[in-house]
Design a protein around this motif. Structure first.
Motif, PDB file in Angstrom:
ATOM      1  N   SER A  38      57.443  75.743  33.148  1.00 47.22           N
ATOM      2  CA  SER A  38      57.316  74.560  32.290  1.00 47.22           C
ATOM      3  C   SER A  38      56.075  74.637  31.422  1.00 47.22           C
ATOM      4  CB  SER A  38      57.270  73.302  33.155  1.00 47.22           C
ATOM      5  OG  SER A  38      58.391  73.222  34.014  1.00 47.22           O
ATOM      6  N   ALA A  39      54.957  75.062  32.008  1.00 44.13           N
ATOM      7  CA  ALA A  39      53.703  75.140  31.259  1.00 44.13           C
ATOM      8  C   ALA A  39      53.768  76.194  30.160  1.00 44.13           C
ATOM      9  CB  ALA A  39      52.544  75.438  32.207  1.00 44.13           C
ATOM     10  N   LEU A  40      54.428  77.323  30.418  1.00 49.65           N
ATOM     11  CA  LEU A  40      54.559  78.363  29.396  1.00 49.65           C
ATOM     12  C   LEU A  40      55.410  77.859  28.228  1.00 49.65           C
ATOM     13  CD1 LEU A  40      55.090  81.576  31.574  1.00 49.65           C
ATOM     14  CD2 LEU A  40      52.967  80.726  30.563  1.00 49.65           C
ATOM     15  N   CYS A  41      56.470  77.128  28.550  1.00 50.48           N
ATOM     16  CA  CYS A  41      57.295  76.541  27.486  1.00 50.48           C
ATOM     17  C   CYS A  41      56.486  75.538  26.674  1.00 50.48           C
ATOM     18  CB  CYS A  41      58.526  75.875  28.081  1.00 50.48           C
ATOM     19  SG  CYS A  41      59.776  77.005  28.746  1.00 50.48           S
ATOM     20  N   LEU A  42      55.694  74.719  27.344  1.00 53.71           N
ATOM     21  CA  LEU A  42      54.864  73.744  26.636  1.00 53.71           C
ATOM     22  C   LEU A  42      53.829  74.429  25.758  1.00 53.71           C
ATOM     23  CD1 LEU A  42      53.864  70.908  26.013  1.00 53.71           C
ATOM     24  CD2 LEU A  42      52.565  70.954  28.170  1.00 53.71           C
ATOM     25  N   LEU A 165      50.427  64.413  48.834  1.00 52.14           N
ATOM     26  CA  LEU A 165      49.492  65.527  48.950  1.00 52.14           C
ATOM     27  C   LEU A 165      48.406  65.426  47.898  1.00 52.14           C
ATOM     28  CD1 LEU A 165      52.685  66.843  48.840  1.00 52.14           C
ATOM     29  CD2 LEU A 165      51.427  68.731  49.877  1.00 52.14           C
ATOM     30  N   TRP A 166      47.207  65.853  48.273  1.00 56.90           N
ATOM     31  CA  TRP A 166      46.168  66.141  47.292  1.00 56.90           C
ATOM     32  C   TRP A 166      46.394  67.563  46.790  1.00 56.90           C
ATOM     33  CZ3 TRP A 166      43.333  62.645  45.030  1.00 56.90           C
ATOM     34  CH2 TRP A 166      42.948  61.485  45.701  1.00 56.90           C
ATOM     35  N   MET A 167      46.248  67.775  45.489  1.00 58.39           N
ATOM     36  CA  MET A 167      46.475  69.109  44.921  1.00 58.39           C
ATOM     37  C   MET A 167      45.470  69.376  43.807  1.00 58.39           C
ATOM     38  SD  MET A 167      50.621  69.115  44.446  1.00 58.39           S
ATOM     39  CE  MET A 167      50.497  68.151  42.948  1.00 58.39           C
ATOM     40  N   ARG A 168      45.131  70.658  43.665  1.00 56.36           N
ATOM     41  CA  ARG A 168      44.326  71.091  42.525  1.00 56.36           C
ATOM     42  C   ARG A 168      44.514  72.593  42.336  1.00 56.36           C
ATOM     43  NH1 ARG A 168      37.965  71.231  44.576  1.00 56.36           N
ATOM     44  NH2 ARG A 168      38.249  72.828  46.163  1.00 56.36           N
ATOM     45  N   HIS A 169      44.171  73.075  41.152  1.00 58.50           N
ATOM     46  CA  HIS A 169      44.151  74.510  40.923  1.00 58.50           C
ATOM     47  C   HIS A 169      43.015  75.115  41.754  1.00 58.50           C
ATOM     48  CE1 HIS A 169      46.938  75.067  37.459  1.00 58.50           C
ATOM     49  NE2 HIS A 169      46.723  73.772  37.313  1.00 58.50           N
ATOM     50  N   LYS A 170      43.288  76.239  42.383  1.00 58.69           N
ATOM     51  CA  LYS A 170      42.247  76.888  43.184  1.00 58.69           C
ATOM     52  C   LYS A 170      41.088  77.334  42.307  1.00 58.69           C
ATOM     53  CE  LYS A 170      43.353  78.995  46.857  1.00 58.69           C
ATOM     54  NZ  LYS A 170      43.926  79.921  47.875  1.00 58.69           N
ATOM     55  N   ASP A 171      41.392  77.759  41.077  1.00 51.32           N
ATOM     56  CA  ASP A 171      40.361  78.133  40.115  1.00 51.32           C
ATOM     57  C   ASP A 171      39.692  76.863  39.612  1.00 51.32           C
ATOM     58  OD1 ASP A 171      38.771  79.032  38.079  1.00 51.32           O
ATOM     59  OD2 ASP A 171      40.395  79.837  36.844  1.00 51.32           O
ATOM     60  N   GLY A 172      38.454  76.637  40.024  1.00 51.18           N
ATOM     61  CA  GLY A 172      37.756  75.414  39.677  1.00 51.18           C
ATOM     62  C   GLY A 172      37.430  75.261  38.208  1.00 51.18           C
ATOM     63  N   SER A 173      37.595  76.308  37.411  1.00 55.95           N
ATOM     64  CA  SER A 173      37.274  76.221  35.989  1.00 55.95           C
ATOM     65  C   SER A 173      38.437  75.679  35.162  1.00 55.95           C
ATOM     66  CB  SER A 173      36.873  77.605  35.452  1.00 55.95           C
ATOM     67  OG  SER A 173      37.983  78.499  35.481  1.00 55.95           O
ATOM     68  N   VAL A 174      39.613  75.465  35.789  1.00 60.16           N
ATOM     69  CA  VAL A 174      40.781  74.970  35.050  1.00 60.16           C
ATOM     70  C   VAL A 174      40.559  73.514  34.671  1.00 60.16           C
ATOM     71  CG1 VAL A 174      43.249  74.469  35.175  1.00 60.16           C
ATOM     72  CG2 VAL A 174      42.350  76.570  36.178  1.00 60.16           C
ATOM     73  N   LEU A 179      48.649  71.015  30.022  1.00 56.54           N
ATOM     74  CA  LEU A 179      49.173  72.292  30.495  1.00 56.54           C
ATOM     75  C   LEU A 179      48.911  72.493  31.986  1.00 56.54           C
ATOM     76  CD1 LEU A 179      48.198  74.669  27.551  1.00 56.54           C
ATOM     77  CD2 LEU A 179      50.533  74.181  28.329  1.00 56.54           C
ATOM     78  N   SER A 180      47.670  72.286  32.398  1.00 58.60           N
ATOM     79  CA  SER A 180      47.328  72.544  33.798  1.00 58.60           C
ATOM     80  C   SER A 180      47.981  71.524  34.731  1.00 58.60           C
ATOM     81  CB  SER A 180      45.812  72.539  33.982  1.00 58.60           C
ATOM     82  OG  SER A 180      45.254  71.265  33.722  1.00 58.60           O
ATOM     83  N   VAL A 181      48.131  70.277  34.282  1.00 60.59           N
ATOM     84  CA  VAL A 181      48.763  69.256  35.113  1.00 60.59           C
ATOM     85  C   VAL A 181      50.257  69.520  35.254  1.00 60.59           C
ATOM     86  CG1 VAL A 181      49.406  66.818  35.204  1.00 60.59           C
ATOM     87  CG2 VAL A 181      47.042  67.465  34.761  1.00 60.59           C
ATOM     88  N   LEU A 182      50.907  69.926  34.169  1.00 63.42           N
ATOM     89  CA  LEU A 182      52.331  70.258  34.259  1.00 63.42           C
ATOM     90  C   LEU A 182      52.547  71.434  35.201  1.00 63.42           C
ATOM     91  CD1 LEU A 182      55.042  69.289  33.067  1.00 63.42           C
ATOM     92  CD2 LEU A 182      54.820  71.085  31.341  1.00 63.42           C
ATOM     93  N   ALA A 183      51.643  72.401  35.169  1.00 64.27           N
ATOM     94  CA  ALA A 183      51.739  73.555  36.063  1.00 64.27           C
ATOM     95  C   ALA A 183      51.505  73.178  37.515  1.00 64.27           C
ATOM     96  CB  ALA A 183      50.743  74.634  35.643  1.00 64.27           C
ATOM     97  N   LEU A 184      50.694  72.146  37.732  1.00 65.19           N
ATOM     98  CA  LEU A 184      50.327  71.735  39.089  1.00 65.19           C
ATOM     99  C   LEU A 184      51.352  70.801  39.729  1.00 65.19           C
ATOM    100  CD1 LEU A 184      48.052  71.505  41.331  1.00 65.19           C
ATOM    101  CD2 LEU A 184      47.196  69.550  40.017  1.00 65.19           C
ATOM    102  N   TRP A 222      41.093  67.340  41.499  1.00 63.27           N
ATOM    103  CA  TRP A 222      42.088  66.848  42.449  1.00 63.27           C
ATOM    104  C   TRP A 222      43.018  65.816  41.829  1.00 63.27           C
ATOM    105  CZ3 TRP A 222      43.039  69.296  46.760  1.00 63.27           C
ATOM    106  CH2 TRP A 222      42.016  69.987  47.436  1.00 63.27           C
ATOM    107  N   PHE A 223      44.308  65.914  42.175  1.00 66.86           N
ATOM    108  CA  PHE A 223      45.303  64.906  41.835  1.00 66.86           C
ATOM    109  C   PHE A 223      46.106  64.589  43.091  1.00 66.86           C
ATOM    110  CE2 PHE A 223      44.396  66.825  37.758  1.00 66.86           C
ATOM    111  CZ  PHE A 223      44.401  65.741  36.883  1.00 66.86           C
ATOM    112  N   LEU A 224      46.530  63.333  43.226  1.00 71.88           N
ATOM    113  CA  LEU A 224      47.336  62.905  44.374  1.00 71.88           C
ATOM    114  C   LEU A 224      48.786  62.799  43.944  1.00 71.88           C
ATOM    115  CD1 LEU A 224      47.551  61.786  47.282  1.00 71.88           C
ATOM    116  CD2 LEU A 224      47.148  59.498  46.317  1.00 71.88           C
ATOM    117  N   ALA A 225      49.668  63.494  44.652  1.00 70.05           N
ATOM    118  CA  ALA A 225      51.098  63.484  44.328  1.00 70.05           C
ATOM    119  C   ALA A 225      51.882  62.860  45.471  1.00 70.05           C
ATOM    120  CB  ALA A 225      51.597  64.908  44.090  1.00 70.05           C
ATOM    121  N   ARG A 226      52.860  62.036  45.092  1.00 70.91           N
ATOM    122  CA  ARG A 226      53.806  61.513  46.085  1.00 70.91           C
ATOM    123  C   ARG A 226      55.205  61.925  45.657  1.00 70.91           C
ATOM    124  NH1 ARG A 226      55.555  55.253  47.543  1.00 70.91           N
ATOM    125  NH2 ARG A 226      56.749  55.777  49.429  1.00 70.91           N
ATOM    126  N   HIS A 227      55.925  62.614  46.535  1.00 70.10           N
ATOM    127  CA  HIS A 227      57.287  63.057  46.270  1.00 70.10           C
ATOM    128  C   HIS A 227      58.218  62.388  47.282  1.00 70.10           C
ATOM    129  CE1 HIS A 227      56.518  66.860  43.689  1.00 70.10           C
ATOM    130  NE2 HIS A 227      55.502  66.037  43.595  1.00 70.10           N
TER     131      HIS A 227
END
Length: 262
Positions: A38-42, A165-174, A179-184, A222-227
């Protein structure tokens, strides 16, 4: 390869076409992880936006893809405030994904609300890792930090399919951007998998994501996701998702259709 290196390493192959190489570290079984697709398409669509922020993304995961892919954007319509763009991702075996993005300028409005309260959960630093050191975790998940704060993990035979869940990119520089949120946002396993008691094959078919703000910010990535899986019948599962930042502000809502082979 980290997310920023991959996304910025796209090669322009036409006026609105970009080529990318997806390494094994971003694979989910035999196909590229859906959030990255999705992020590559965006990324390919953004030059058509005229600088307008992304408002909506609709992605169909048509076929498996790995290695070299090409995303071709087509401007469908440009109005005063909005732009609609379609993107086709091609892989070595044909069409891999089809996407439609809606971009729109910020407008003042008398309507300004979001009845989407974040669940009361522990802070990321107080929550244990979702996958830990499990060797069975999908390859792409090693690019993210994920911590389960509510609900049950996959294959736990749970009575409900509701996980946060709490989620974030492991690379702290993102940077926290579209783009990064859609990927996450697509990183967690389908919530319905918690109701299973043994492993099963699953495949995302479609994903719709709506951005609720053009000012994406959070603390420490960090972002909090509920699925929540709302229905499952005839081998197809429908789930809803919401994403909040660390201040409890809603950032994204979405829906997903998933094929379940169980």
């Amino acid at each position: 390869m980290d997310f920023e290196t991959l996304i910025q390493g796209g090669r322009q192959t036409g006026a609105h076409a970009m080529a990318f190489h997806v390494p094994e570290t971003w694979m989910q079984g035999r196909t590229t992880y859906g959030g990255l697709t999705s992020a590559l398409c965006l990324k390919a669509a953004m030059p058509t936006s005229g600088g307008r922020p992304i408002r909506s993304a609709q992605i169909a995961f048509v076929g498996p893809v790995s290695g070299d892919v090409e995303c071709t954007a087509t401007l469908l319509r440009e109005g005063k405030n909005t732009v609609f763009t379609s993107v086709r991702m091609m892989g070595e075996t044909g069409v891999a994904a089809e996407a439609i993005f809606a971009f729109g300028t910020h407008r003042e409005s008398r309507l300004n609300f979001a009845h989407l309260p974040a669940p009361a959960v522990s802070a990321p630093e107080e929550t244990v890792s979702f996958f830990g050191d499990s060797p069975r975790r999908p390859a792409f998940t090693r690019n993210f930090n994920m911590r389960l704060v509510q609900g049950k993990p996959p294959m736990s035979g749970a009575a409900e399919a509701d996980m946060s869940l709490w989620m974030r990119h492991k690379d702290g520089s993102v940077a926290p951007d579209a783009l990064s949120v859609l990927a996450l946002a697509d990183a967690p396993p389908p919530a319905a998998m918690a109701m299973l008691s043994e492993p099963a094959r699953i495949s995302s078919m479609t994903w719709m994501a709506e951005f609720l703000t053009d000012d994406i910010r959070t603390e420490d990535g960090w972002f909090l996701a509920r699925h929540v899986a709302e229905a499952s019948k005839d081998g197809y599962n429908s789930q809803a998702m919401t994403l909040w930042n660390t201040s409890g502000d809603p950032v994204m809502i979405g829906r997903q259709t998933i094929a379940v082979f169980a």
